[in-house]
Write an enzyme that holds these catalytic residues in place. Structure first.
Site, short mmCIF file in Angstrom:
data_model
loop_
_atom_site.label_atom_id
_atom_site.label_comp_id
_atom_site.label_asym_id
_atom_site.label_seq_id
_atom_site.Cartn_x
_atom_site.Cartn_y
_atom_site.Cartn_z
CB SER A 107 -0.95 -0.05 1.19
OG SER A 107 -1.96 0.92 1.08
CG ASP A 214 -7.04 -2.61 -3.08
OD1 ASP A 214 -7.64 -1.78 -2.36
OD2 ASP A 214 -5.81 -2.79 -3.03
CG HIS A 244 -5.64 -2.47 0.66
ND1 HIS A 244 -5.09 -2.02 -0.53
CD2 HIS A 244 -4.92 -1.87 1.65
CE1 HIS A 244 -4.11 -1.19 -0.28
NE2 HIS A 244 -3.97 -1.09 1.03
#
Length: 282
Positions: A107, A214, A244
């Protein structure tokens, strides 16, 4: 759960906590770069897999995150965070000189890892990006256009289809459960532009993992950034229905994500994997 050691480094903006999952005789080093609002301790599962595969694993808590110093989740300049991660890499290399180094970024950590590879790619042997904030990520611009940043935390349900993952995240006192901060959003915008303009990573092998459901870092925008960053040695795995955090997803996707990492490293790292179950692709 693997044994853990704690270190403290002098970071660019104060003390940085670094978690180490040691290995008695590692064949490579893995540096885990966590995402926004969380901390390296959420990666015990990944660290256990990498330990079993032969890695000594290290993970810094970024400034303003986890056990590190700084105003909570405020990052004014991601270049400083890259420098801090480089300090953690130096810690790992000083303990185990001469070993290959793998960078795993998730991320926001994917953005940091991408920038690290642009600045220090010659020191890396492989790059793994999971749900990376890279390319066309529209959230910061949308929030910055508002007069006030909404007091809306990350939804635990967006992380994984496994309810236990969301529950643990919601109960974790080291996770930030408040709104995003304006300086950090501004730093995201600047760094996304910097990564876009700073070229690819040449021949550095790159593995990209992403869930196609996601909703925090949508797949299409990330794809443009990953493909631009890759110098041509790109391996990708998109997980149907995954959210995610593919390393925290429901089975069989979680096991498949770990297996992809092992296979990728077996192909790209110097030497052959060890005999026995720890060296198999799984």
């Amino acid at each position: 759960m693997p044994h853990v050691r704690e270190h403290t480094l002098d970071g660019t903006r104060g003390p940085i906590a670094v978690r180490e999952w040691p290995h008695p005789a590692p064949r490579y080093l893995a540096l885990v770069v966590h995402g926004y609002g969380e901390h390296a301790g959420r990666y015990d599962g990944l660290a256990a897999v990498l330990n079993a595969h032969g890695a000594a694993v290290y993970g810094p808590d970024h400034v303003g995150h986890g056990r590190s110093a700084g105003e909570r989740v405020v990052i004014e300049d991601f270049e400083d965070v890259v420098t801090d991660v480089h300090g953690a890499a130096d810690l790992a290399r000083s303990a185990h000189p001469g070993l290959p180094l793998v960078l795993v970024g998730h991320s926001m950590g994917g953005l940091i890892a991408a920038r690290y590879a642009q600045r220090h790619g010659a020191e890396l042997n492989a790059l793994v990006l999971s749900g990376p904030v890279i390319g066309a990520w529209e959230l910061p611009g949308r929030l910055l256009a508002l007069p006030e940043i909404p007091d809306v935390p990350v939804s635990p349900a967006a992380l994984s289809r496994d309810p236990a993952v969301g529950a643990a995240y919601a109960a974790d006192p080291l996770v930030w459960h408040g709104p995003m901060r304006r300086p950090t959003l501004e730093a995201f915008v600047r760094t996304l532009e910097t990564v876009e303009k700073s070229g690819d990573v040449g021949g550095l092998p790159l593995l990209w993992l992403h869930g196609d459901d996601d909703r925090l870092v949508p797949l299409p925008g990330s794809r443009t950034g990953v493909e631009r960053l890759s110098g041509g040695r790109l391996t990708r795995r998109i997980f149907a229905g995954a959210r995610h955090e593919v390393f925290h997803e429901t089975e069989p996707d979680r096991a498949a994500a770990f297996a992809e990492v092992r296979r990728f490293l077996d192909r790209t790292l110097p030497g052959r994997p060890p005999n026995g179950p720890c060296g198999t692709a799984g």
